[in-house]
Design a protein around this motif. Structure first.
Motif, PDB file in Angstrom:
ATOM      1  N   GLY A 126       1.684  34.904 -28.074  1.00 11.46           N
ATOM      2  CA  GLY A 126       1.730  33.447 -28.031  1.00 11.46           C
ATOM      3  C   GLY A 126       2.350  32.832 -29.265  1.00 11.46           C
ATOM      4  N   ARG A 127       2.313  33.569 -30.388  1.00 12.16           N
ATOM      5  CA  ARG A 127       2.920  33.067 -31.616  1.00 12.16           C
ATOM      6  C   ARG A 127       4.419  32.867 -31.456  1.00 12.16           C
ATOM      7  N   LEU A 128       5.072  33.698 -30.673  1.00 10.13           N
ATOM      8  CA  LEU A 128       6.510  33.568 -30.461  1.00 10.13           C
ATOM      9  C   LEU A 128       6.847  32.254 -29.775  1.00 10.13           C
ATOM     10  N   LEU A 129       6.070  31.892 -28.758  1.00  9.20           N
ATOM     11  CA  LEU A 129       6.303  30.631 -28.069  1.00  9.20           C
ATOM     12  C   LEU A 129       6.110  29.444 -29.016  1.00  9.20           C
ATOM     13  N   ASP A 130       5.075  29.502 -29.822  1.00  9.57           N
ATOM     14  CA  ASP A 130       4.816  28.409 -30.765  1.00  9.57           C
ATOM     15  C   ASP A 130       5.979  28.242 -31.746  1.00  9.57           C
ATOM     16  N   LEU A 131       6.531  29.354 -32.217  1.00 15.00           N
ATOM     17  CA  LEU A 131       7.647  29.280 -33.148  1.00 15.00           C
ATOM     18  C   LEU A 131       8.885  28.668 -32.498  1.00 15.00           C
ATOM     19  N   ILE A 132       9.130  29.001 -31.214  1.00 14.67           N
ATOM     20  CA  ILE A 132      10.265  28.400 -30.503  1.00 14.67           C
ATOM     21  C   ILE A 132      10.049  26.903 -30.351  1.00 14.67           C
ATOM     22  N   LEU A 159      15.282  27.639 -21.633  1.00 15.14           N
ATOM     23  CA  LEU A 159      14.446  26.729 -22.414  1.00 15.14           C
ATOM     24  C   LEU A 159      14.508  26.982 -23.913  1.00 15.14           C
ATOM     25  N   GLY A 160      14.908  28.165 -24.334  1.00 12.29           N
ATOM     26  CA  GLY A 160      14.945  28.444 -25.761  1.00 12.29           C
ATOM     27  C   GLY A 160      15.469  29.828 -26.059  1.00 12.29           C
ATOM     28  N   SER A 161      15.557  30.147 -27.357  1.00  9.95           N
ATOM     29  CA  SER A 161      16.106  31.441 -27.756  1.00  9.95           C
ATOM     30  C   SER A 161      15.563  31.849 -29.111  1.00  9.95           C
ATOM     31  N   ILE A 162      15.685  33.149 -29.394  1.00 13.25           N
ATOM     32  CA  ILE A 162      15.414  33.706 -30.717  1.00 13.25           C
ATOM     33  C   ILE A 162      16.678  34.450 -31.139  1.00 13.25           C
ATOM     34  N   THR A 163      17.168  34.143 -32.333  1.00 15.37           N
ATOM     35  CA  THR A 163      18.414  34.726 -32.820  1.00 15.37           C
ATOM     36  C   THR A 163      18.189  35.353 -34.187  1.00 15.37           C
ATOM     37  N   GLY A 164      18.783  36.520 -34.404  1.00 15.97           N
ATOM     38  CA  GLY A 164      18.683  37.192 -35.689  1.00 15.97           C
ATOM     39  C   GLY A 164      20.037  37.639 -36.176  1.00 15.97           C
ATOM     40  N   SER A 165      20.055  38.472 -37.201  1.00 16.67           N
ATOM     41  CA  SER A 165      21.305  38.976 -37.763  1.00 16.67           C
ATOM     42  C   SER A 165      21.434  40.464 -37.481  1.00 16.67           C
ATOM     43  N   LEU A 166      22.692  40.913 -37.332  1.00 18.86           N
ATOM     44  CA  LEU A 166      22.978  42.319 -37.059  1.00 18.86           C
ATOM     45  C   LEU A 166      24.385  42.615 -37.529  1.00 18.86           C
TER      46      LEU A 166
END
Length: 444
Positions: free
Chosen positions: A87-93, A170-177
């Motif tokens: 659930g923490r992931l949803l809150d962060l988005i 509705l949303g996304s999580i993006t990082g570096s690679l």
């Protein structure tokens, strides 16, 4: 020692032995030689720890990045099965948060409910998805690729033109690679009452097999009406992708590369699967005939891995999901412009699989084989009819591109031969019998 570092060290040490048993791990064909951490992001430093971890998995001459969500609270350290942590992931988005290089963002004009617990779904193969309440589903892309994932790109493009056959992004999580960006996750609308097409189709097949004398159009579970509506939905999505991102016409070089790729795949597969060898001359001839397709061939962005497990039936109609393309294909291939007929061919292959899945591993039964073929032919025809009804003018009726459609379907079947030989040998008869039937070799 720092507790997050302790956790990461334990996880990395155990991964070589654990990875081959994970559904989402794509390297089951060879041993894992080493695992090393590439990037660690602590999402919660308080107990229980929540750490986002990207590792490089080495297998002989192959090195690929995978992401994990780990905790010191769970068995095997997998945090995706811990509802509060997920659930923490949803809150962060919802917060549009940025944590140590990970960007959590909701789409413009989207407001998300927070405080929901997450639960994983178990039907996926190459990714892990978490469902929050009855509203949202977050897909975590396990094997990472450089750049934006085509699943997110195409969903955004389709939503922008008002496509009715997708779930809203509705949303996304993006990082570096590797010095660039990578899509880590995608949040979408969740449809709790949706049923996937594979479940519906195989139920219809079971209904037919249980009947002694009735034909496919006489059985209560006849699927042809749904197959036709599915064809219309797929054609509409292709038209919407054309509206959103444009289309081009394949030139002689594009067609030459396509045929060469088909022949190269065939040559590689027949080396490891001798059962395919009797069909090689007919397959090569079919691939060469694809050059003779009349008229201009439209190429555009497509789904890329379309089958009955990639479509959902809701009360409002059919939805297409998972636009990331074939997971094992290079990202350049998955994002290239291609003929929409590839998606049509993929769905035709899926109808064959649905029709024959009850026969796998069973003693040969002529009557059941005939009934499976009847079901497949009826629903393949209904699907292509529906597609033709809704197709954009640049694509048209797929039945008018017979040589090209047949080549794409046979190329897909050759891919299936390689997959089944390596993973499910008892299923090898399904693509082989299809190749025999399509090429006419089974009647000689």
């Amino acid at each position: 020692m720092n507790a997050p570092h302790d956790l990461v060290d334990k996880v990395v040490a155990e991964l070589p032995g654990r990875l081959p048993s994970q559904r989402w791990f794509g390297g089951k064909d060879r041993p894992v030689t080493s695992v090393r951490p590439l990037r660690t992001c602590v999402l919660s430093a308080a107990e229980p720890l929540l750490v986002h971890l990207v590792v490089e998995v080495a297998q002989a001459d192959r090195r690929e990045p995978y992401q994990l969500l780990v905790t010191d609270q769970a068995e095997n350290y997998d945090a995706t099965g811990e509802p509060e942590l997920a659930g923490r992931l949803l809150d962060l988005i919802a917060e549009n948060a940025s944590v140590d290089g990970l960007a959590f963002e909701h789409e413009p004009d989207v407001e998300l409910q927070t405080g929901l617990r997450g639960r994983p779904i178990t039907s996926e193969q190459s990714n892990t998805s978490l469902v929050f309440g009855s509203q949202y589903i977050l897909k975590l892309f396990r094997k990472l690729t450089l750049g934006e994932n085509p699943d997110l790109v195409l969903h955004r493009a389709l939503h922008a033109v008002g496509c009715e056959h997708i779930a809203q992004p509705l949303g996304s999580i993006t990082g570096s690679l590797d010095g660039g960006i990578t899509t880590v996750g995608m949040l979408q609308q969740f449809l709790p009452d949706a049923v996937d097409g594979w479940a519906m189709a195989t139920t219809s097949v079971r209904d037919l097999m249980a009947e002694g004398d009735l034909h496919a159009d006489e059985v209560g579970g006849d699927f042809a009406g749904e197959a036709q509506r599915l064809g219309q939905a797929v054609a509409t999505v292709h038209a919407d992708l054309e509206r959103a991102l444009g289309t081009e016409h394949a030139d002689a070089g594009d067609i030459e590369r396509t045929v060469r790729t088909m022949r190269t795949r065939l040559d590689a597969v027949v080396e490891s699967v001798p059962e395919l060898r009797p069909y090689v001359p007919a397959l090569r001839e079919a691939f060469e005939q694809a050059r003779d397709t009349p008229g201009a061939i439209a190429i555009q962005h497509i789904h890329g891995d379309l089958h009955l497990g990639q479509v959902l039936r809701t009360v409002h109609g059919w939805l297409l999901i998972d636009f990331e393309g074939e997971p094992g294909a290079p990202i350049a291939e998955r994002t290239a412009l291609r003929s929409p007929l590839r998606d049509v061919a993929g769905m035709l292959r899926s109808f064959d699989y649905a029709a024959h899945q009850l026969l796998v591993g069973q003693p040969e039964d002529h009557q059941l084989t005939v009934r499976a073929l009847e079901w497949s032919r009826r629903n393949r025809a209904a699907f292509t009819e529906g597609y033709a009804e809704a197709a954009a003018s640049s694509v048209g009726d797929p039945r008018g591109r017979g040589y090209l459609l047949r080549a794409f379907e046979l190329d897909k079947a050759v891919y299936e031969v390689a997959y089944e030989h390596a993973n499910r040998p008892e299923w090898l008869t399904v693509p082989l019998s299809s190749i025999a039937r399509i090429t006419g070799e089974g009647t000689r």
